[in-house]
Design an enzyme around this catalytic site. Structure first.
Site, short mmCIF file in Angstrom:
data_model
loop_
_atom_site.label_atom_id
_atom_site.label_comp_id
_atom_site.label_asym_id
_atom_site.label_seq_id
_atom_site.Cartn_x
_atom_site.Cartn_y
_atom_site.Cartn_z
CG ASP A 1 10.24 28.35 80.21
OD1 ASP A 1 11.15 29.16 80.00
OD2 ASP A 1 9.79 28.13 81.35
CG PHE B 1 3.22 31.46 84.79
CD1 PHE B 1 3.90 30.27 84.53
CD2 PHE B 1 1.85 31.42 84.92
CE1 PHE B 1 3.22 29.07 84.40
CE2 PHE B 1 1.16 30.22 84.80
CZ PHE B 1 1.85 29.05 84.54
CB VAL B 2 1.76 34.22 79.58
CG1 VAL B 2 2.69 35.42 79.59
CG2 VAL B 2 2.38 33.06 78.80
CG ASP C 1 -2.54 25.06 82.78
OD1 ASP C 1 -1.57 25.00 82.00
OD2 ASP C 1 -2.58 24.44 83.86
CE LYS D 1 7.29 32.05 79.83
NZ LYS D 1 7.15 31.50 81.19
N GLY E 1 -2.15 22.33 76.62
CA GLY E 1 -1.92 23.73 76.31
C GLY E 1 -2.09 24.10 74.84
NE ARG F 1 -5.78 23.49 80.30
CZ ARG F 1 -4.47 23.28 80.34
NH1 ARG F 1 -3.68 23.95 79.53
NH2 ARG F 1 -3.95 22.42 81.20
CG ASP G 1 1.36 25.69 75.57
OD1 ASP G 1 2.47 25.13 75.48
OD2 ASP G 1 0.65 25.58 76.60
P1 5GP Z 1 9.70 23.74 78.68
O1 5GP Z 1 9.73 22.25 78.75
O2 5GP Z 1 10.04 24.31 77.33
O3 5GP Z 1 10.45 24.39 79.79
O4 5GP Z 1 8.24 24.18 79.02
C1 5GP Z 1 7.23 24.01 78.15
C2 5GP Z 1 5.94 23.76 78.89
O5 5GP Z 1 5.89 24.44 80.17
C3 5GP Z 1 4.83 24.33 78.08
O6 5GP Z 1 4.28 23.34 77.23
C4 5GP Z 1 3.85 24.81 79.13
O7 5GP Z 1 3.00 23.73 79.44
C5 5GP Z 1 4.68 25.11 80.34
N1 5GP Z 1 4.95 26.55 80.46
C6 5GP Z 1 6.15 27.19 80.29
N2 5GP Z 1 6.02 28.51 80.48
C7 5GP Z 1 4.71 28.74 80.74
C8 5GP Z 1 3.93 29.92 81.01
O8 5GP Z 1 4.40 31.07 81.03
N3 5GP Z 1 2.61 29.74 81.23
C9 5GP Z 1 2.02 28.52 81.21
N4 5GP Z 1 0.71 28.47 81.44
N5 5GP Z 1 2.71 27.39 80.96
C10 5GP Z 1 4.04 27.49 80.73
MG MG Z 2 2.36 22.38 77.71
#
Ligand code: 5GP
Ligand code: MG
Length: 177
Positions: A104, A151-152, A158, A132, A45, A164, A101
């Site tokens: 979350d 979700f973006v 992706d 987020k 990402g 991407r 990227d």
């Molecule tokens: P976390 O571990 O912080 O919950 O999530 C981080 C990873 O989840 C990011 O590196 C990404 O790969 C994926 N992710 C979280 N939210 C999104 C979203 O809205 N869109 C996409 N494409 N990937 C996301």
């Molecule tokens: Mg990622």
């Protein structure tokens, strides 16, 4: 691709401007520090963000990529991120900037931070293009944009490895998810 995007959140020009100003913020922090800088992008990402960011950074730096698979196989429960690292150089004594990227829940960044801390770097900081509202805000030292909890896709992000290359960042139509 355009037809599959419900709404554009950030246009490419807006992203480019913010990446430039983030690079300036990052340069301000690292320029005075002794010891080399290594950027650690989380694949896949972060690739487009990384490519744009490093060309705006007037610093000497190295890159060491990291891959995180959240769903490594049917036998492992989902949500246990597994970190695959290919260290191009040693991180010992270096200033490490993890680049992702989007932040979350923060589990990915925490997992990578813990793995890299074991390499005895001089410091570890994090830069994310998007954050987020779910996240522990303190997990990211440099943040491009705070966005809503949708979700973006695009600009490296992706859905099922697609989108991407979409140049803007947009919300994918709900019925496609
Ligand atoms: P976390 O571990 O912080 O919950 O999530 C981080 C990873 O989840 C990011 O590196 C990404 O790969 C994926 N992710 C979280 N939210 C999104 C979203 O809205 N869109 C996409 N494409 N990937 C996301
Ligand atoms: Mg990622």
């Amino acid at each position: 691709m355009e037809a599959e995007i419900e709404r554009v959140l950030l246009r490419r020009e807006q992203i480019a401007a913010r990446v430039r100003s983030m690079a300036a913020e990052i340069a301000d922090v690292y320029a005075p520090l002794d010891g080399g800088l290594t950027l650690v992008p989380i694949l896949s990402g972060a690739i487009i963000f990384l490519a744009d960011l490093i060309r705006e950074l007037p610093l000497k730096l190295k890159i060491a990529v990291v891959q995180v698979s959240t769903y490594p196989g049917a036998s492992t429960k989902p949500g246990d991120p597994r970190v695959l690292i290919e260290l191009n150089g040693h991180l010992r004594g270096r200033h490490v900037l993890i680049v992702d990227d989007i932040l979350d829940t923060g589990r990915t960044l925490q997992c990578v931070q813990a793995r890299l801390a074991a390499e005895s770097p001089a410091s570890i900081r994090t830069a994310v293009l998007l954050r987020k509202p779910n996240a522990d805000a303190a997990l990211a030292d440099f943040v491009g944009f705070d966005i809503e909890d949708r979700f973006v896709v695009g600009y490296g992000l992706d859905y099922d490895d697609h989108y991407r290359n979409y140049p803007h960042i947009g919300v994918l139509r709900g019925e496609l998810l």
